[in-house]
Write a protein that holds these residues in place. Structure first.
Motif, PDB file in Angstrom:
ATOM      1  N   TYR A 131       5.094   0.054  -5.210  1.00 27.45           N
ATOM      2  CA  TYR A 131       4.036  -0.144  -4.002  1.00 27.45           C
ATOM      3  C   TYR A 131       2.920  -0.448  -4.402  1.00 27.45           C
ATOM      4  O   TYR A 131       1.941  -0.868  -3.980  1.00 27.45           O
ATOM      5  CB  TYR A 131       4.239   0.960  -3.085  1.00 27.45           C
ATOM      6  N   GLY A 132       2.435   0.106  -6.054  1.00 27.96           N
ATOM      7  CA  GLY A 132       1.277  -0.103  -6.457  1.00 27.96           C
ATOM      8  C   GLY A 132       1.025  -1.313  -7.391  1.00 27.96           C
ATOM      9  O   GLY A 132      -0.017  -1.779  -7.666  1.00 27.96           O
ATOM     10  N   ARG A 133       2.154  -1.942  -7.373  1.00 24.79           N
ATOM     11  CA  ARG A 133       1.961  -3.467  -8.047  1.00 24.79           C
ATOM     12  C   ARG A 133       0.802  -4.466  -7.616  1.00 24.79           C
ATOM     13  O   ARG A 133       0.683  -4.432  -6.162  1.00 24.79           O
ATOM     14  CB  ARG A 133       3.233  -4.137  -8.267  1.00 24.79           C
ATOM     15  N   ALA A 134       0.289  -5.335  -8.383  1.00 29.00           N
ATOM     16  CA  ALA A 134      -0.791  -6.026  -7.820  1.00 29.00           C
ATOM     17  C   ALA A 134      -0.473  -7.158  -6.860  1.00 29.00           C
ATOM     18  O   ALA A 134      -1.190  -7.451  -5.958  1.00 29.00           O
ATOM     19  CB  ALA A 134      -1.258  -6.773  -9.201  1.00 29.00           C
ATOM     20  N   SER A 135       1.005  -7.287  -6.955  1.00 31.57           N
ATOM     21  CA  SER A 135       1.441  -8.818  -6.112  1.00 31.57           C
ATOM     22  C   SER A 135       1.667  -8.325  -4.799  1.00 31.57           C
ATOM     23  O   SER A 135       1.895  -8.959  -3.824  1.00 31.57           O
ATOM     24  CB  SER A 135       2.592  -9.203  -6.700  1.00 31.57           C
ATOM     25  N   LEU A 136       1.724  -6.786  -4.679  1.00 33.04           N
ATOM     26  CA  LEU A 136       1.710  -6.264  -3.126  1.00 33.04           C
ATOM     27  C   LEU A 136       0.387  -6.046  -2.604  1.00 33.04           C
ATOM     28  O   LEU A 136      -0.302  -5.315  -2.703  1.00 33.04           O
ATOM     29  CB  LEU A 136       2.583  -4.895  -3.110  1.00 33.04           C
ATOM     30  N   ASP A 137       0.284  -6.857  -1.324  1.00 30.27           N
ATOM     31  CA  ASP A 137      -0.956  -6.847  -0.608  1.00 30.27           C
ATOM     32  C   ASP A 137      -1.201  -5.513  -0.011  1.00 30.27           C
ATOM     33  O   ASP A 137      -0.539  -5.159   0.875  1.00 30.27           O
ATOM     34  CB  ASP A 137      -1.025  -7.932   0.456  1.00 30.27           C
ATOM     35  N   LYS A 138      -2.172  -4.946  -0.297  1.00 29.78           N
ATOM     36  CA  LYS A 138      -2.364  -3.571  -0.045  1.00 29.78           C
ATOM     37  C   LYS A 138      -2.955  -3.378   1.442  1.00 29.78           C
ATOM     38  O   LYS A 138      -2.568  -2.559   2.429  1.00 29.78           O
ATOM     39  CB  LYS A 138      -3.504  -2.684  -0.926  1.00 29.78           C
TER      40      LYS A 138
END
Length: 157
Positions: A131-138
């Motif tokens: 869930y912390g990956r850069a490609s996942l819009d926070k």
């Protein structure tokens, strides 16, 4: 616009009562990632919410029984005896929801999944922790956490 049929309760558990929220969750992520990917994001969060709700329901019950029966809300065996996963405080859904709007929400969810795996050997290496990956819009992830927060998933529900 795709029109969805209302499902009728047919005795097989098909109507869970939160189908519309699941559609909204899928819609929230659909335009930003492939369906093969967003289903893992959504289902991982739903699992996390479910085990947190079930754990906290049991914890509340044990706290109420503590004085009269000697129940111990801090004893893992109280939960394991009823097939309830141990959920450390940093993984409680309320803690994650409280921080849903922060840029660190992805990392917090990953840390929550790791903490749960550390307390429950049967889950070791099973839970998603990306869930912390850069490609996942926070921002969208935080909105998804808010949306799932409105779904009651504990044992009572």
């Amino acid at each position: 616009m795709v029109q969805r049929k209302k499902t009728e309760k047919n005795g097989n558990g098909a109507n869970l009562g939160f189908e519309e929220k699941l559609w909204l969750a899928a819609d929230k992520m659909r335009s930003h990632m492939d369906s093969a990917e967003y289903k893992h994001v959504v289902l991982g969060l739903i699992f996390l919410k479910y085990i947190s709700d079930a754990y906290l329901e049991k914890r509340k019950e044990l706290i109420m029984l503590e004085a009269s029966t000697g129940a111990d809300p801090n004893d893992p065996n109280e939960y394991l005896a009823e097939n309830i996963f141990i959920v450390p405080k940093e993984a409680w859904w309320s803690e994650l929801n409280r921080q849903a709007k922060t840029p660190a929400i992805g990392t917090l969810i990953d840390d929550a999944m790791t903490a749960i795996e550390n307390k429950n050997i049967s889950l070791k290496g099973v839970l998603p922790k990306d869930y912390g990956r850069a490609s996942l819009d926070k921002q969208r992830l935080g909105e998804l956490v808010d949306l799932i927060s409105g779904i009651g998933l504990g044992d009572k529900e």
